[in-house]
Design an enzyme around this catalytic site. Structure first.
Site, PDB file in Angstrom:
ATOM      1  N   HIS A  68       1.007  -1.271   0.080  1.00  0.00           N
ATOM      2  CA  HIS A  68      -0.035  -0.089   0.032  1.00  0.00           C
ATOM      3  C   HIS A  68       1.005   1.166  -0.194  1.00  0.00           C
ATOM      4  O   HIS A  68       1.915   1.105   0.250  1.00  0.00           O
ATOM      5  CB  HIS A  68      -0.894   0.020   1.264  1.00  0.00           C
ATOM      6  CG  HIS A  68      -0.479   0.173   2.354  1.00  0.00           C
ATOM      7  ND1 HIS A  68       0.516  -0.752   3.080  1.00  0.00           N
ATOM      8  CD2 HIS A  68      -0.397   1.113   3.622  1.00  0.00           C
ATOM      9  CE1 HIS A  68       0.750  -0.503   4.303  1.00  0.00           C
ATOM     10  NE2 HIS A  68       0.394   0.743   4.457  1.00  0.00           N
ATOM     11  N   HIS A  70       1.401   3.922   2.097  1.00  0.00           N
ATOM     12  CA  HIS A  70       1.754   4.589   3.146  1.00  0.00           C
ATOM     13  C   HIS A  70       3.294   4.798   2.954  1.00  0.00           C
ATOM     14  O   HIS A  70       3.978   3.990   2.436  1.00  0.00           O
ATOM     15  CB  HIS A  70       1.338   3.937   4.625  1.00  0.00           C
ATOM     16  CG  HIS A  70      -0.026   4.494   5.227  1.00  0.00           C
ATOM     17  ND1 HIS A  70      -0.680   3.619   5.841  1.00  0.00           N
ATOM     18  CD2 HIS A  70      -0.325   5.837   5.251  1.00  0.00           C
ATOM     19  CE1 HIS A  70      -1.676   4.417   6.423  1.00  0.00           C
ATOM     20  NE2 HIS A  70      -1.536   5.471   6.031  1.00  0.00           N
ATOM     21  N   ASP A  72       5.916   4.843   4.989  1.00  0.00           N
ATOM     22  CA  ASP A  72       6.611   3.601   5.338  1.00  0.00           C
ATOM     23  C   ASP A  72       6.748   2.497   4.665  1.00  0.00           C
ATOM     24  O   ASP A  72       7.635   1.385   4.690  1.00  0.00           O
ATOM     25  CB  ASP A  72       6.409   3.467   6.921  1.00  0.00           C
ATOM     26  CG  ASP A  72       4.873   3.069   7.174  1.00  0.00           C
ATOM     27  OD1 ASP A  72       4.164   3.553   6.355  1.00  0.00           O
ATOM     28  OD2 ASP A  72       4.760   1.993   7.996  1.00  0.00           O
ATOM     29  N   HIS A  73       6.093   2.390   3.400  1.00  0.00           N
ATOM     30  CA  HIS A  73       6.192   1.254   2.565  1.00  0.00           C
ATOM     31  C   HIS A  73       6.668   1.341   1.205  1.00  0.00           C
ATOM     32  O   HIS A  73       7.020   0.598   0.501  1.00  0.00           O
ATOM     33  CB  HIS A  73       4.647   0.456   2.514  1.00  0.00           C
ATOM     34  CG  HIS A  73       4.175  -0.084   3.964  1.00  0.00           C
ATOM     35  ND1 HIS A  73       4.128  -1.319   4.223  1.00  0.00           N
ATOM     36  CD2 HIS A  73       3.914   0.437   4.860  1.00  0.00           C
ATOM     37  CE1 HIS A  73       4.048  -1.533   5.472  1.00  0.00           C
ATOM     38  NE2 HIS A  73       3.593  -0.226   6.078  1.00  0.00           N
ATOM     39  N   HIS A 157      -7.318  -1.696   6.708  1.00  0.00           N
ATOM     40  CA  HIS A 157      -6.396  -0.877   7.093  1.00  0.00           C
ATOM     41  C   HIS A 157      -6.824   0.597   6.857  1.00  0.00           C
ATOM     42  O   HIS A 157      -6.361   1.357   6.047  1.00  0.00           O
ATOM     43  CB  HIS A 157      -5.082  -1.028   6.297  1.00  0.00           C
ATOM     44  CG  HIS A 157      -3.920  -0.136   6.926  1.00  0.00           C
ATOM     45  ND1 HIS A 157      -3.633   0.047   8.227  1.00  0.00           N
ATOM     46  CD2 HIS A 157      -3.161   0.713   6.110  1.00  0.00           C
ATOM     47  CE1 HIS A 157      -2.397   0.872   8.545  1.00  0.00           C
ATOM     48  NE2 HIS A 157      -2.211   1.200   7.472  1.00  0.00           N
ATOM     49  N   ASP A 180      -0.387  -3.930   6.269  1.00  0.00           N
ATOM     50  CA  ASP A 180      -0.916  -3.313   7.582  1.00  0.00           C
ATOM     51  C   ASP A 180      -2.207  -3.654   7.699  1.00  0.00           C
ATOM     52  O   ASP A 180      -3.195  -3.650   6.595  1.00  0.00           O
ATOM     53  CB  ASP A 180      -0.635  -2.055   7.379  1.00  0.00           C
ATOM     54  CG  ASP A 180       0.578  -1.426   7.619  1.00  0.00           C
ATOM     55  OD1 ASP A 180       1.732  -2.474   7.648  1.00  0.00           O
ATOM     56  OD2 ASP A 180       1.192  -0.333   7.923  1.00  0.00           O
ATOM     57  N   HIS A 250       6.899  -5.227  11.294  1.00  0.00           N
ATOM     58  CA  HIS A 250       6.053  -3.725  11.426  1.00  0.00           C
ATOM     59  C   HIS A 250       5.668  -3.517  12.571  1.00  0.00           C
ATOM     60  O   HIS A 250       4.417  -3.430  13.036  1.00  0.00           O
ATOM     61  CB  HIS A 250       4.899  -4.034  10.421  1.00  0.00           C
ATOM     62  CG  HIS A 250       4.220  -2.546  10.180  1.00  0.00           C
ATOM     63  ND1 HIS A 250       3.465  -2.055  10.912  1.00  0.00           N
ATOM     64  CD2 HIS A 250       4.440  -1.714   9.151  1.00  0.00           C
ATOM     65  CE1 HIS A 250       2.986  -1.028  10.253  1.00  0.00           C
ATOM     66  NE2 HIS A 250       3.594  -0.717   9.365  1.00  0.00           N
TER      67      HIS A 250
END
Length: 292
Positions: A68, A70, A72-73, A157, A180, A250
């Site tokens: 996805h 976000h 941090d990904h 999520h 997530d 994570h």
């Protein structure tokens, strides 16, 4: 050594969320070597260094999957590919990601246009924009190639609706990444009898300190509980799925000095009695008969 004998999962970024703190771990990224393929799952900050430390030649970059969008990904997706390109990458790279991944890549190349154009002319490099294929996916089968199959399951999520767990299968071996997600019972069926389930995990103890340190307290706390899974929830999914090994990844919080590996183990043992790994940078989990 056969390709299957070398199959392994290397945990790189192990923390949830994009923030970095002194001495702490990096955000989300993993390397899966399966069936002779180098597969990168998520590209949080630090993924390029992580792959190099894992002994992977960046010129061998092959398949990348983004669960996805976000930060941090996905923050280091463009920089990973660009750095590989400057290291001599000259073979195609395929990036699988949710809707919006193509727009990210297009905008990254626009931002780096000066550097890309001058290196093509000055250093004789192939056009990076022609090496990379972006394939946006939804739920269901997303890849079948040379015995490797990859399927996706939309998880829970909020407010991100395009977030997908991924199942990788080759030669009778299977690895599932939860992405997530809040506690999501259908994930157990998706991960049924997988060799490894990599599942996100949160510890309620330490969350108040995390929220206070990060700021935006009430809203952040609300997001965490609505969008993420407690460690014991991850254990329930693993138990219901009958997986061979659960890997907690994570981690939230991942850099609280008052929380150690034993705290994660204690929490997940409420619901999972099987083989267990708590993620940390560079940790290798084998897919052989000993699975670890």
């Amino acid at each position: 050594m056969s390709a299957e004998a070398a199959d392994r999962l290397v945990l790189l970024g192990s923390k949830g969320g994009p923030a970095l703190r002194p001495g702490g771990p990096w955000p989300s990224s993993s390397l899966l070597e399966l069936g002779g393929r180098n597969i990168v799952v998520d590209c949080g900050l630090g993924v390029t260094r992580g792959l190099a430390d894992a002994g992977i030649s960046l010129k061998a970059l092959d398949l990348i999957f983004i669960t996805h969008l976000h930060s941090d990904h996905v923050l280091e997706l463009g920089p990973l590919i660009h750095t590989a390109w400057t290291a001599g990458l000259a073979t195609p790279v395929t990036v699988f990601g949710p809707p919006g991944t193509g727009r990210y890549w297009q905008r990254f190349c626009q931002a780096m246009e000066f550097d890309i154009e001058i290196r093509i002319v000055d250093e004789g490099r192939p056009d990076i924009r022609e090496l990379v294929s972006i394939k946006e996916f939804g739920e269901g089968a997303i890849l079948e190639e040379e015995g490797l199959t990859v399927t996706a399951l939309r998880v829970d999520h909020p407010p991100v609706t395009e977030c997908f767990a991924l199942r990788f299968e080759h030669g009778g071996r299977s690895v599932v990444f939860s992405a997530d997600t809040a506690f999501f019972p259908p994930l157990a069926g998706f991960a049924n009898e997988a060799d490894i389930l990599v599942h996100e995990a949160m510890l309620e103890q330490g969350l108040e300190r995390l929220v206070a340190r990060t700021g935006n307290g009430a809203r952040l706390r609300e997001h965490l509980f609505a969008s993420h899974s407690l460690a014991e929830d991850a254990g329930r999914i693993a138990s219901d799925a009958g997986v061979r090994r659960l890997v907690l990844n994570h981690l939230i919080p991942a850099d609280d000095p008052a929380i150690g590996e034993a705290d994660w183990v204690t929490a997940v043992r409420k619901s999972w009695a099987g083989d267990l790994t708590i993620a940390r940078y560079g940790l290798v989990v084998g897919l052989g008969s000993d699975n670890g």
